[in-house]
Design an enzyme around this catalytic site. Structure first.
Site, PDB file in Angstrom:
ATOM      1  CG  ASP A 196      36.843  38.791  39.006  1.00 44.16           C
ATOM      2  OD1 ASP A 196      35.988  39.445  38.380  1.00 44.16           O
ATOM      3  OD2 ASP A 196      36.637  37.634  39.435  1.00 44.16           O
ATOM      4  CG  HIS A 197      33.837  39.846  41.787  1.00 50.73           C
ATOM      5  ND1 HIS A 197      32.572  40.359  41.667  1.00 50.73           N
ATOM      6  CD2 HIS A 197      33.841  38.700  41.075  1.00 50.73           C
ATOM      7  CE1 HIS A 197      31.841  39.545  40.917  1.00 50.73           C
ATOM      8  NE2 HIS A 197      32.590  38.531  40.526  1.00 50.73           N
ATOM      9  CG  HIS A 226      30.573  38.258  37.000  1.00 51.21           C
ATOM     10  ND1 HIS A 226      31.694  38.345  37.784  1.00 51.21           N
ATOM     11  CD2 HIS A 226      30.624  39.302  36.136  1.00 51.21           C
ATOM     12  CE1 HIS A 226      32.395  39.415  37.423  1.00 51.21           C
ATOM     13  NE2 HIS A 226      31.764  40.015  36.429  1.00 51.21           N
ATOM     14  N   GLY A 227      29.694  34.008  37.057  1.00 49.48           N
ATOM     15  CA  GLY A 227      29.104  32.737  37.473  1.00 49.48           C
ATOM     16  C   GLY A 227      28.867  31.805  36.296  1.00 49.48           C
ATOM     17  NE  ARG A 280      59.060  19.791  41.330  1.00 44.80           N
ATOM     18  CZ  ARG A 280      60.385  19.779  41.400  1.00 44.80           C
ATOM     19  NH1 ARG A 280      61.090  20.659  40.724  1.00 44.80           N
ATOM     20  NH2 ARG A 280      61.024  18.888  42.141  1.00 44.80           N
ATOM     21  CG  ASN A 308      34.041  36.913  34.525  1.00 46.45           C
ATOM     22  OD1 ASN A 308      34.531  37.258  33.458  1.00 46.45           O
ATOM     23  ND2 ASN A 308      33.907  37.738  35.549  1.00 46.45           N
TER      24      ASN A 308
END
Ligand code: G3H
Ligand code: ZN
Length: 294
Positions: A82-83, A204-205, A253, A226
């Site tokens: 991504d990007h 996006h965003g 955990r 996304n």
């Protein structure tokens, strides 16, 4: 199973459903998102950004882990870079076995973006890997919010024709790293771009977009959705509360598990929502300018 982005996104675009794409920063994310996709019975995109690679200091450790999760999944899973602004990183992802890459030349001048994207497409396609590119820079990548950027439909059609990309990220009113869901998308523009280009569109965003806004965007022709900040916010809020209630905990955990359960539920819900199998939930509020990086 490991899947191809072009095929999956093409099928989703044809049926006007959304394909959820979620950012993997820690390996837990990949495990949680793949399990959520299996529960929803939907394909999913697991994406590792150049910023996440910088956080880890290398692509291979996190990338190899995400690929293993994808191969073991019972639903189709795309492993996507991504990007990426660094072409060497794109080559590394292709060599590692990623099935898709985003080359982000949106900050370059038009000619340079066009030329470098076309080069990346040639290399990726030779290896059977899909390419997403961006035209019209979506704001907020470095904490600077600009929801006013817009992609011109005719320029988008030219860009896709000249570069041969498989998916196109467009600027239609969203901005990266919003922590509230009040972004207003230009659905008329989404429809106009979708009519002008013959590849699936990417939003996006999407963290800043409400459930109803997302459904309207998908109806108008948006396909790959996304999401990152929204999940980070849910995770951190859950963990903050849990640690406050249990100040003596030391096993990581326990509290990681609390955050993971929270985002796993939300990813399952979003995947069903993008596929039109879940009723709308409350969402909204004013855009925020909080900085953050996927
Ligand atoms: O590429 C990743 C996304 O555009 C995520 O953006 O953190 O605003 O949801 P977001
Ligand atoms: Zn993005």
């Amino acid at each position: 199973m490991l899947a191809d982005l072009r095929d999956l996104a093409g099928a989703c675009a044809a049926e006007r459903t959304g394909l959820g794409a979620f950012n993997v920063v820690h390996l837990d994310h990949a495990e949680v998102f793949a399990a959520a996709a299996e529960r929803a019975g939907r394909p999913v995109v697991l994406q590792v950004s150049q910023n996440a690679v910088a956080y880890h200091g290398a692509l291979a450790p996190i990338g190899t882990g995400v690929l293993a999760v994808a191969r073991a999944a019972e639903v189709p899973v795309v492993v996507h870079l991504d990007h990426a602004e660094d072409v060497a990183l794109v080559r590394e992802a292709i060599a590692l076995g990623f099935t898709s890459v985003m080359y982000d030349g949106s900050r370059l001048a038009d000619e340079a973006n066009r030329a470098t994207t076309a080069e990346v497409v040639a290399q990726a396609h030779a290896a059977g890997v899909s390419v997403e590119a961006e035209l019209g820079e979506v704001g907020g990548k470095n904490g600077v919010h600009d929801p006013s950027a817009r992609t011109d439909p005719a320029a988008a059609a030219r860009f896709v024709r000249d570069t041969g990309v498989d998916l196109l990220a467009v600027a239609v009113g969203s901005s990266h790293a919003m922590t509230t869901r009040g972004a207003r998308l230009d659905t008329d523009l989404i429809a106009a771009i979708a009519a002008a280009v013959d590849v699936p569109l990417v939003l996006h965003g999407s963290s800043g977009v409400s459930d109803a806004g997302m459904r309207a965007a998908i109806d108008a022709g948006m396909t790959k959705i996304n999401v990152s900040t929204h999940l980070n916010k849910l995770f951190t809020t859950a963990v903050r509360g849990y640690l406050t209630e249990h100040p003596d905990l030391v096993d990581t955990r326990t509290w990681f598990g609390t955050g993971n359960a929270e985002i796993g539920r939300e990813v399952e819900r979003l995947l069903r929502w993008y596929a039109r199998t879940e009723p709308v939930a409350a969402g909204g509020g004013a855009p925020s300018a909080a900085a953050g990086r996927a």
